[in-house]
Write a protein that holds these residues in place. Structure first.
Motif, PDB file in Angstrom:
ATOM      1  N   ARG A 113       0.857  -1.190   0.000  1.00 34.43           N
ATOM      2  CA  ARG A 113       0.000   0.000   0.000  1.00 34.43           C
ATOM      3  C   ARG A 113       0.891   1.237   0.000  1.00 34.43           C
ATOM      4  N   VAL A 114       0.631   2.116  -0.972  1.00 32.31           N
ATOM      5  CA  VAL A 114       1.527   3.220  -1.262  1.00 32.31           C
ATOM      6  C   VAL A 114       0.812   4.563  -1.083  1.00 32.31           C
ATOM      7  N   LEU A 115       1.496   5.476  -0.418  1.00 30.61           N
ATOM      8  CA  LEU A 115       1.077   6.869  -0.370  1.00 30.61           C
ATOM      9  C   LEU A 115       2.032   7.654  -1.261  1.00 30.61           C
ATOM     10  N   VAL A 116       1.494   8.300  -2.278  1.00 30.54           N
ATOM     11  CA  VAL A 116       2.301   9.080  -3.217  1.00 30.54           C
ATOM     12  C   VAL A 116       2.389  10.509  -2.680  1.00 30.54           C
ATOM     13  N   VAL A 117       3.596  11.073  -2.683  1.00 36.21           N
ATOM     14  CA  VAL A 117       3.833  12.399  -2.120  1.00 36.21           C
ATOM     15  C   VAL A 117       4.543  13.284  -3.135  1.00 36.21           C
ATOM     16  N   ASP A 118       4.002  14.490  -3.298  1.00 32.33           N
ATOM     17  CA  ASP A 118       4.641  15.501  -4.142  1.00 32.33           C
ATOM     18  C   ASP A 118       4.300  16.872  -3.582  1.00 32.33           C
ATOM     19  N   ASP A 119       4.868  17.895  -4.173  1.00 36.28           N
ATOM     20  CA  ASP A 119       4.608  19.247  -3.673  1.00 36.28           C
ATOM     21  C   ASP A 119       3.368  19.868  -4.280  1.00 36.28           C
ATOM     22  N   LEU A 120       3.042  19.523  -5.541  1.00 34.75           N
ATOM     23  CA  LEU A 120       2.011  20.261  -6.261  1.00 34.75           C
ATOM     24  C   LEU A 120       1.312  19.372  -7.273  1.00 34.75           C
ATOM     25  N   LEU A 121       0.016  19.586  -7.438  1.00 34.12           N
ATOM     26  CA  LEU A 121      -0.769  18.898  -8.470  1.00 34.12           C
ATOM     27  C   LEU A 121      -1.314  19.951  -9.419  1.00 34.12           C
ATOM     28  N   ALA A 122      -0.849  19.903 -10.673  1.00 33.76           N
ATOM     29  CA  ALA A 122      -1.284  20.859 -11.694  1.00 33.76           C
ATOM     30  C   ALA A 122      -2.122  20.119 -12.736  1.00 33.76           C
ATOM     31  N   THR A 123      -1.497  19.692 -13.820  1.00 32.71           N
ATOM     32  CA  THR A 123      -2.226  18.962 -14.864  1.00 32.71           C
ATOM     33  C   THR A 123      -2.410  17.495 -14.519  1.00 32.71           C
ATOM     34  N   GLY A 124      -1.641  17.000 -13.561  1.00 31.38           N
ATOM     35  CA  GLY A 124      -1.740  15.608 -13.142  1.00 31.38           C
ATOM     36  C   GLY A 124      -0.820  14.664 -13.893  1.00 31.38           C
ATOM     37  N   GLY A 125      -0.053  15.166 -14.831  1.00 31.32           N
ATOM     38  CA  GLY A 125       0.815  14.309 -15.633  1.00 31.32           C
ATOM     39  C   GLY A 125       1.853  13.557 -14.825  1.00 31.32           C
ATOM     40  N   THR A 126       2.536  14.261 -13.944  1.00 31.36           N
ATOM     41  CA  THR A 126       3.577  13.640 -13.121  1.00 31.36           C
ATOM     42  C   THR A 126       2.975  12.574 -12.210  1.00 31.36           C
ATOM     43  N   LEU A 127       1.895  12.922 -11.539  1.00 32.01           N
ATOM     44  CA  LEU A 127       1.254  11.962 -10.636  1.00 32.01           C
ATOM     45  C   LEU A 127       0.662  10.788 -11.401  1.00 32.01           C
ATOM     46  N   GLU A 128       0.037  11.042 -12.530  1.00 37.73           N
ATOM     47  CA  GLU A 128      -0.544   9.956 -13.312  1.00 37.73           C
ATOM     48  C   GLU A 128       0.532   8.981 -13.778  1.00 37.73           C
ATOM     49  N   ALA A 129       1.661   9.495 -14.256  1.00 38.85           N
ATOM     50  CA  ALA A 129       2.769   8.627 -14.678  1.00 38.85           C
ATOM     51  C   ALA A 129       3.297   7.819 -13.498  1.00 38.85           C
ATOM     52  N   SER A 130       3.421   8.444 -12.342  1.00 38.76           N
ATOM     53  CA  SER A 130       3.916   7.753 -11.144  1.00 38.76           C
ATOM     54  C   SER A 130       2.958   6.648 -10.720  1.00 38.76           C
ATOM     55  N   VAL A 131       1.669   6.958 -10.691  1.00 34.23           N
ATOM     56  CA  VAL A 131       0.649   5.977 -10.302  1.00 34.23           C
ATOM     57  C   VAL A 131       0.647   4.796 -11.273  1.00 34.23           C
ATOM     58  N   LYS A 132       0.786   5.059 -12.564  1.00 32.48           N
ATOM     59  CA  LYS A 132       0.822   3.974 -13.555  1.00 32.48           C
ATOM     60  C   LYS A 132       1.985   3.021 -13.270  1.00 32.48           C
ATOM     61  N   MET A 133       3.151   3.573 -12.943  1.00 28.09           N
ATOM     62  CA  MET A 133       4.303   2.717 -12.648  1.00 28.09           C
ATOM     63  C   MET A 133       4.088   1.920 -11.367  1.00 28.09           C
ATOM     64  N   ILE A 134       3.558   2.570 -10.331  1.00 28.37           N
ATOM     65  CA  ILE A 134       3.298   1.884  -9.059  1.00 28.37           C
ATOM     66  C   ILE A 134       2.337   0.721  -9.286  1.00 28.37           C
ATOM     67  N   GLU A 135       1.265   0.977 -10.003  1.00 31.74           N
ATOM     68  CA  GLU A 135       0.274  -0.071 -10.252  1.00 31.74           C
ATOM     69  C   GLU A 135       0.829  -1.158 -11.162  1.00 31.74           C
ATOM     70  N   ARG A 136       1.674  -0.814 -12.113  1.00 32.26           N
ATOM     71  CA  ARG A 136       2.319  -1.817 -12.975  1.00 32.26           C
ATOM     72  C   ARG A 136       3.193  -2.756 -12.141  1.00 32.26           C
ATOM     73  N   LEU A 137       3.792  -2.230 -11.074  1.00 29.23           N
ATOM     74  CA  LEU A 137       4.627  -3.056 -10.188  1.00 29.23           C
ATOM     75  C   LEU A 137       3.792  -3.820  -9.160  1.00 29.23           C
ATOM     76  N   GLY A 138       2.493  -3.617  -9.136  1.00 31.15           N
ATOM     77  CA  GLY A 138       1.623  -4.351  -8.217  1.00 31.15           C
ATOM     78  C   GLY A 138       1.261  -3.605  -6.955  1.00 31.15           C
ATOM     79  N   GLY A 139       1.662  -2.333  -6.855  1.00 37.28           N
ATOM     80  CA  GLY A 139       1.322  -1.536  -5.688  1.00 37.28           C
ATOM     81  C   GLY A 139      -0.126  -1.095  -5.706  1.00 37.28           C
ATOM     82  N   VAL A 140      -0.650  -0.820  -4.519  1.00 39.01           N
ATOM     83  CA  VAL A 140      -2.018  -0.341  -4.345  1.00 39.01           C
ATOM     84  C   VAL A 140      -1.931   1.101  -3.844  1.00 39.01           C
ATOM     85  N   ILE A 141      -2.576   2.013  -4.539  1.00 45.96           N
ATOM     86  CA  ILE A 141      -2.521   3.423  -4.150  1.00 45.96           C
ATOM     87  C   ILE A 141      -3.474   3.666  -2.979  1.00 45.96           C
ATOM     88  N   ALA A 142      -2.897   3.955  -1.812  1.00 51.80           N
ATOM     89  CA  ALA A 142      -3.703   4.282  -0.625  1.00 51.80           C
ATOM     90  C   ALA A 142      -4.135   5.740  -0.670  1.00 51.80           C
TER      91      ALA A 142
END
Length: 173
Positions: A113-142
């Motif tokens: 179970r993963v908590l993703v942390v960043d400073d800012l959410l704008a267009t969501g591109g960075t977070l979306e790419a990060s979440v895709k990789m986490i989920e591809r590795l089998g992580g669950v976004i908490a």
């Protein structure tokens, strides 16, 4: 705590027409830094969090402190070419260009179970790419915890299926 007075707004950076919300000014004061770390961790304190995934680069500072605060490990998302071991990668568009992010291929274990942390959410591109990789590795976004939300750029809507925690929101003024 109202954080807006402590966030530096830099017009026309990194290019004309962009207002850059600089959170490094928040990190300079120990009381504000403590408030931020506690407030970013609090909504997830009663959940099982196995890893913080901290996003390059300001997310590293916050992610390590939050991981210490809640008692879990840290995994890094970095720009391409910065991690020394085998990686997976995901490209994304940000509000002022295209980039590629990477993670070590073994940094998230299936079911963590993963908590993703960043400073800012704008267009969501960075977070979306990060979440895709986490989920591809089998992580669950908490959840996703960040300081600044710019909802007028659509990122928080794009990431709305996840539990979002932001500390301050700008409406595009």
């Amino acid at each position: 705590m109202d954080l807006k007075p402590y966030i530096r707004e830099v017009p026309d950076w990194p290019k004309k027409g962009i207002i850059f919300y600089d959170i490094t000014t928040l990190l300079e004061d120990h009381a504000i830094l403590k408030y931020i770390v506690d407030a970013m961790a609090e909504p997830f304190r009663d959940e099982r969090i196995d890893k913080i995934v901290a996003i390059d680069a300001r997310g590293f500072l916050l992610g390590a402190a939050i991981a210490y605060n809640i008692g879990c490990g840290v995994s890094l998302v970095r720009k391409e070419g910065k991690l020394p071991y085998k990686t997976i990668k995901e490209s994304y568009e940000k509000e002022y260009g295209v980039d590629v992010l990477t993670m070590h291929e073994d940094t998230i274990k299936k079911g963590e179970r993963v908590l993703v942390v960043d400073d800012l959410l704008a267009t969501g591109g960075t977070l979306e790419a990060s979440v895709k990789m986490i989920e591809r590795l089998g992580g669950v976004i908490a959840g996703i915890s960040y300081i600044v939300d710019l909802p007028f750029l659509g990122g928080s809507e794009k990431m709305s299926k996840y539990k979002l925690n932001c500390l301050v929101s700008y409406d595009g003024e």
